[in-house]
Design a protein around this motif. Structure first.
Motif, short mmCIF file in Angstrom:
data_model
loop_
_atom_site.label_atom_id
_atom_site.label_comp_id
_atom_site.label_asym_id
_atom_site.label_seq_id
_atom_site.Cartn_x
_atom_site.Cartn_y
_atom_site.Cartn_z
N ILE A 64 41.89 43.17 20.85
CA ILE A 64 43.07 43.18 19.98
C ILE A 64 43.32 44.59 19.42
O ILE A 64 44.45 45.07 19.38
CB ILE A 64 42.91 42.15 18.83
N LEU A 65 42.23 45.26 19.01
CA LEU A 65 42.37 46.63 18.50
C LEU A 65 42.90 47.58 19.57
O LEU A 65 43.55 48.58 19.26
CB LEU A 65 41.01 47.12 17.98
N GLN A 66 42.64 47.24 20.84
CA GLN A 66 43.14 48.07 21.95
C GLN A 66 44.55 47.68 22.37
O GLN A 66 45.11 48.26 23.30
CB GLN A 66 42.18 47.94 23.14
N GLY A 67 45.13 46.66 21.70
CA GLY A 67 46.52 46.33 21.95
C GLY A 67 46.78 45.09 22.77
O GLY A 67 47.95 44.79 23.07
N GLU A 68 45.73 44.36 23.17
CA GLU A 68 45.96 43.14 23.96
C GLU A 68 46.59 42.05 23.09
O GLU A 68 46.21 41.88 21.93
CB GLU A 68 44.65 42.65 24.58
N PRO A 69 47.57 41.29 23.64
CA PRO A 69 48.29 40.28 22.85
C PRO A 69 47.50 38.98 22.71
O PRO A 69 47.81 37.96 23.32
CB PRO A 69 49.58 40.07 23.65
N SER A 99 28.61 45.97 15.82
CA SER A 99 27.79 47.19 15.93
C SER A 99 28.51 48.24 16.79
O SER A 99 28.47 49.44 16.48
CB SER A 99 26.43 46.85 16.54
N HIS A 100 29.17 47.79 17.85
CA HIS A 100 29.92 48.71 18.71
C HIS A 100 31.08 49.34 17.95
O HIS A 100 31.36 50.54 18.08
CB HIS A 100 30.43 47.96 19.95
N LEU A 101 31.76 48.53 17.13
CA LEU A 101 32.86 49.07 16.31
C LEU A 101 32.33 50.13 15.33
O LEU A 101 32.99 51.14 15.11
CB LEU A 101 33.54 47.93 15.53
N ARG A 102 31.13 49.89 14.77
CA ARG A 102 30.54 50.88 13.86
C ARG A 102 30.26 52.19 14.60
O ARG A 102 30.53 53.27 14.09
CB ARG A 102 29.22 50.34 13.27
N ARG A 103 29.73 52.07 15.82
CA ARG A 103 29.40 53.28 16.60
C ARG A 103 30.65 54.05 16.97
O ARG A 103 30.60 55.26 17.19
CB ARG A 103 28.60 52.90 17.86
N GLN A 104 31.79 53.36 17.03
CA GLN A 104 33.06 54.03 17.31
C GLN A 104 33.63 54.71 16.06
O GLN A 104 34.66 55.38 16.13
CB GLN A 104 34.08 53.01 17.83
N MET A 112 40.99 56.77 15.87
CA MET A 112 41.12 56.92 14.41
C MET A 112 40.34 55.81 13.71
O MET A 112 40.44 54.65 14.06
CB MET A 112 42.60 56.86 14.01
N SER A 113 39.54 56.20 12.71
CA SER A 113 38.68 55.24 12.01
C SER A 113 39.51 54.24 11.21
O SER A 113 40.45 54.61 10.51
CB SER A 113 37.74 56.00 11.07
N LYS A 114 39.14 52.96 11.31
CA LYS A 114 39.81 51.90 10.57
C LYS A 114 38.78 51.14 9.72
O LYS A 114 37.59 51.11 10.06
CB LYS A 114 40.47 50.90 11.54
N THR A 115 39.26 50.53 8.66
CA THR A 115 38.42 49.62 7.88
C THR A 115 38.77 48.19 8.31
O THR A 115 39.93 47.78 8.22
CB THR A 115 38.64 49.80 6.37
N ILE A 116 37.76 47.48 8.80
CA ILE A 116 37.98 46.18 9.43
C ILE A 116 37.14 45.12 8.71
O ILE A 116 35.93 45.29 8.55
CB ILE A 116 37.58 46.23 10.92
#
Length: 369
Positions: free
Chosen positions: A246-251, A35-40, A1-5
Motif C-alpha cells: 500500500i505504501l508503494q501505491g498498490e490499490p 522491522s523492514h519498515l524501520r530499516r527503511q 521519505m521517512s513516514k510515521t506509521i
C-alpha cells in the motif's frame, strides 16, 4: 521519505478463530514487515489487541468474560504472554520494542497527554517500535477507550502520524457484510465519512468471538484520524505484508483521505482525549453562531443541562433534539449554569454575586464534531 506509521491489529487477526490461540505465523509476518519498515527509516508504532483473548486461551476459557473484574484478571494473564511473543519475534529480527499500556485517563489530563507524546517521541528517535495496548488490567469502564481502533486513532493523532493501518478480518470496507451478503460492493476510497452515510453502508457493531471491535469502530477511528490529517487504511490482518504494498501505491484496502486542514492538537485533545461529563442543550441561534459563525457559547443560548460537571470539565453541546454538534471545556459548574442559562452575559455578576467569565465555552476551547 521517512513516514510515521501506526499499525493496529485486532484480536481476530492475532488469534485462531476456533481456539483463541495465537496465530504465530501472522504475528511473525507482522514483525518482519514492521522491522523492514524501520530499516527503511520509517517510524513505526504497533497498537495490538489480544491480551484478553490470549488470557482466555491460557486459562482455558471458552468465551470472552463480560464482568470487568474477571476481564482485568484475564488481561493480566494474557498481556505478559502477548508481549513475550512479540519480544521473541522482534529480537530475532534485531528490532527493539517497548511496551506502552494506556488508559483513557492518561489522555484526559493535558500534562499527562504531553508526557505520553514525549515518551513516544523519544522511543521513535531511539529506533524502537512501541507496542501499545489499553491497560485492561486497571482501566475502569467509564475511562476505557472501548476498543483499540479508537486507541490507535488517538495515538496516530497524538504523534502526528502520516498513516494509520487498521488490520482486520476483511480485506476492505464493503457496502454490507460480505460474510452474509454475497453481492456486497467493495469501497476503495472514502473522501469523507459523510459519503458512507449517503451510501447507507451497513456496519456490524460486533467483532469476532474473541474481539470487541466491528467495522463501525473502524469508521469512528477513521473519523478521528483523518481529522488529524492522518491517511487511514482498512486492510486484511492475515496479510500484514500488504502494508508495504500500500505504501508503494498498490490499490489494496479501503483508504480514507485525510482532511487538508487538520484541527489543532489542542482541539483534537478536547474532541477525542477528554471524557465529557455533561450536556448543554442550545437554542437554534446558538447552534448557528457556533457551527457557522465560529462564535463562543454564551449563557443566553443554553436551554437545558444534563449530567454533573464542574468548571473546566468537558461537555457536549447539543441542539434541541439532542444531536451533538460540538464539544468544549466549560467555564462554569452545573450549579452555576442552572442559575444563568438563558440569561444575558451582563446579568451574570448580579445573579452569581461575583464576576464570572463572559462566555460559557470560549471558542478557543470548543471544537465542532
Amino acid at each position: 521519505m521517512s513516514k510515521t506509521i501506526v499499525v493496529k491489529i485486532g484480536t481476530s487477526s492475532l488469534t485462531q478463530p476456533e481456539t483463541g490461540q495465537l496465530a504465530i505465523s501472522t504475528i511473525a509476518i507482522l514483525a518482519e514487515t514492521l522491522s523492514h519498515l524501520r530499516r527503511q527509516g520509517h517510524q513505526v508504532i504497533l497498537v495490538s489487541s489480544g491480551a484478553v483473548g490470549v488470557g482466555c486461551a491460557r486459562l482455558g476459557l471458552t468465551e470472552r468474560p463480560k464482568a470487568i473484574a474477571l476481564k482485568q484478571a484475564v488481561a493480566a494473564v494474557g498481556q505478559g504472554r502477548l508481549i513475550r511473543v512479540y519480544d521473541d519475534l522482534f529480537t530475532t529480527l534485531q528490532q527493539p520494542i517497548a511496551q506502552v499500556l494506556l488508559t483513557r485517563s492518561d489522555l484526559v489530563e493535558r500534562s499527562r497527554y504531553l508526557n505520553i507524546y514525549n515518551t513516544f517521541k523519544e522511543l521513535l528517535e531511539l529506533g524502537v517500535i512501541p507496542v501499545v495496548n489499553e491497560n485492561d488490567t486497571v482501566a475502569v469502564e467509564e475511562l476505557k477507550f472501548g476498543d483499540n481502533d479508537t486507541l490507535s486513532a488517538l495515538v496516530a493523532s497524538l504523534v502526528h502520524a502520516d498513516w494509520l493501518f487498521l488490520l482486520t478480518d476483511v480485506d476492505r470496507l464493503y457496502s454490507a457484510d460480505p460474510r452474509f451478503v454475497p453481492d456486497a460492493q467493495p469501497i476503495a476510497l472514502v473522501s469523507s465519512i459523510k459519503e458512507l452515510e449517503e451510501l447507507q453502508v451497513q456496519t456490524g457493531t460486533q467483532g469476532s468471538q474473541w474481539g470487541t471491535g466491528g467495522m463501525v469502530t473502524k469508521i469512528s477511528a477513521a473519523r478521528i484520524a483523518t481529522a488529524a490529517g492522518v491517511r487511514t487504511v482498512i486492510t486484511e490482518g492475515k496479510c500484514p505484508q500488504n502494508i508495504e504494498k500500500i505504501l508503494q501505491g498498490e490499490p489494496i484496502g479501503t483508504h480514507f483521505e485525510p482532511h487538508l486542514e487538520p484541527t489543532s492538537a489542542r482541539k483534537r485533545w478536547i474532541a477525542y482525549g477528554l471524557v465529557p461529563s455533561g450536556k448543554l442543550y442550545l437554542d437554534e441561534g446558538a447552534v448557528v453562531a457556533i457551527s457557522q459563525a465560529g462564535k463562543s457559547l454564551l449563557a443566553a443560548g443554553i436551554t437545558a443541562l444534563a449530567g454533573e460537571f464542574d468548571a473546566q470539565d468537558a461537555v457536549l453541546l447539543c441542539d434541541s433534539k439532542g444531536n451533538e454538534i460540538a464539544r468544549g471545556i466549560v467555564n462554569y459548574s452545573k450549579a452555576e449554569l442552572q442559575q444563568i442559562c438563558g440569561r444575558h452575559s451582563s446579568e451574570i455578576p448580579v445573579i452569581l454575586g461575583y464576576e464570572g467569565a463572559e462566555t460559557v465555552v470560549h471558542r478557543d476551547n470548543l471544537v465542532l464534531t
